[in-house]
Design an enzyme around this catalytic site. Structure first.
Site, short mmCIF file in Angstrom:
data_model
loop_
_atom_site.label_atom_id
_atom_site.label_comp_id
_atom_site.label_asym_id
_atom_site.label_seq_id
_atom_site.Cartn_x
_atom_site.Cartn_y
_atom_site.Cartn_z
CE LYS A 64 -6.13 6.92 -1.17
NZ LYS A 64 -5.48 6.03 -0.98
CG ASP A 101 -5.69 2.51 -0.02
OD1 ASP A 101 -5.04 1.81 -1.50
OD2 ASP A 101 -5.70 3.02 0.23
#
Ligand code: ATR
Length: 275
Positions: A64, A101
Site C-alpha cells: 500500500k 479503505d
C-alpha cells in the site's frame, strides 16, 4: 476489461470473488485477477501497466505505501493515510492513487450501525499501524471531533497523532479505559485476533451501552473482540462489511458503474470463508 488485486500473499484475497461476481451480475465483459510480485517486483508491475493495458489495481499488504509512491497523482485521503489501496491506469500514461479503505470503514458503519454518527463524539482506534492510520484519516474527514489512538507502543501512537493533527490524541493500551468511557465507537485496527490468534485484553465493559464496536479483522468473522462486545450487548460492525465497502468504489473506478445491487457478495464471501 481487466482489473486486479496485487498483494503478497494474495491467494487468500476475497476481492476476485467480489469483483468477478459483480462483473457477471452486471453483464460486463471483464475479469479481475490476482497478482503477487516479489518485494521489488511491485514497482515494475505498476510501471509496466502504464497506458491503460488494464484499468486498475486494488493493492493490499505489503504494497500500500509503494502504491502511493508509484502514482503521479494521489487523492487527499490516500495522502493522509500514507497508503493507497487503489491504482487507476489512465490511457494518457498517468497513474492515479486513491484509498477506499476509509470509505469502506464508513460504509460498514452505515450498513451495520446506521444509528452511529461520525460527528457525534470521540472515537477510539486501537492500533497505530497502516490500517489504523487509514481509519483515523477517514474518521477525521467524516467529522469526528476527536480520535483517540490507543496503542501498545505509545511512540507509534504519538507519531500518528503528530502526522494527522491536534484532534488525534495518543494513549497507551494500558490506559484504554480513558478513551473508552466517552467513545461513540471503538475500532480494532490492530492485528490481534487475526487468523484466530488471541484477542486484545481491553475493558470494553467501560464503554457506553450505545458505543459501536468494530473489528477490521474478518478472519475469523467473529473475532474475540467482537464476541466480547456482543456478550456486552454492544452494537457491532464486522471487517467483512468494510472489505465489501472498499470494493464497491473500487469497482466503480475500474468499470465506470456501481456494482449491481442484486448480487449478494456477502453471502459469497461468507461461503469462501467457510462460514
Ligand atoms: P497494519 O499495517 O496492518 O496496521 P502493522 O503496521 O504491523 O499492521 O500494525 C499492527 C498494529 O497492531 C500495531 O499497532 C501493533 O501494536 P505495536 O505498535 O505495539 O506493535 C498492533 N498489535 C499487533 N498485535 C498486537 C497485540 N497482540 N496486542 C496489542 N497490539 C497489537
Amino acid at each position: 476489461m481487466v482489473a486486479g488485486v496485487v498483494g503478497r500473499p494474495v491467494a487468500h484475497s476475497l476481492s476476485p470473488i467480489l469483483h468477478n461476481a459483480w462483473l457477471a451480475g452486471a453483464g460486463i465483459d471483464g475479469v479481475y485477477v490476482p497478482f503477487t510480485p516479489d518485494a521489488r517486483g511491485f514497482r515494475r508491475l505498476a510501471e509496466g501497466l502504464r497506458g491503460g493495458a488494464i484499468r486498475g489495481l486494488n493493492v493490499t499488504l505489503p504494497f500500500k505505501p509503494d502504491a502511493l509512491a508509484v502514482a503521479d497523482h494521489a487523492s487527499e485521503i490516500a495522502r493522509r493515510a500514507a497508503a493507497a489501496n487503489l491504482l487507476v491506469f489512465d490511457t494518457d500514461g498517468r497513474i492515479y492513487a486513491d484509498n477506499t479503505d476509509g470509505v469502506g470503514l464508513l460504509r460498514a458503519f452505515e450498513v451495520q450501525a446506521p444509528q452511529w454518527d461520525a460527528g457525534a463524539g470521540p472515537v477510539a482506534v486501537l492500533g497505530a499501524g497502516g490500517a489504523a492510520r487509514g481509519a483515523v484519516a477517514a474518521l477525521l474527514l467524516a467529522g469526528a471531533p476527536k480520535v483517540w489512538v490507543v496503542n501498545r507502543t505509545l511512540k507509534s501512537a504519538e507519531a500518528l497523532a503528530a502526522a494527522l493533527g491536534p484532534k488525534v490524541v495518543p494513549l497507551p493500551l494500558a490506559h484504554a479505559a480513558g478513551a473508552f468511557r466517552d467513545a461513540s465507537a471503538v475500532i480494532n485496527a490492530t492485528s490481534a485476533g487475526l487468523g484466530g490468534g488471541p484477542g486484545l485484553d481491553v475493558p470494553l465493559e467501560l464503554t457506553r451501552r450505545t458505543a459501536v464496536v468494530m473489528d477490521m479483522v474478518y478472519k475469523p468473522l467473529e473475532t474475540p473482540f467482537l464476541a466480547q462486545a456482543r456478550a456486552l450487548d454492544r452494537p457491532t460492525v464486522d471487517g467483512l462489511a468494510m472489505l465489501i465497502g472498499q470494493a464497491e468504489p473500487s469497482f466503480e473506478a475500474f468499470f465506470g458503474q456501481p456494482p449491481p445491487g442484486e448480487v449478494d457478495v456477502r453471502r459469497l464471501a461468507l461461503e469462501a470463508l467457510g462460514q
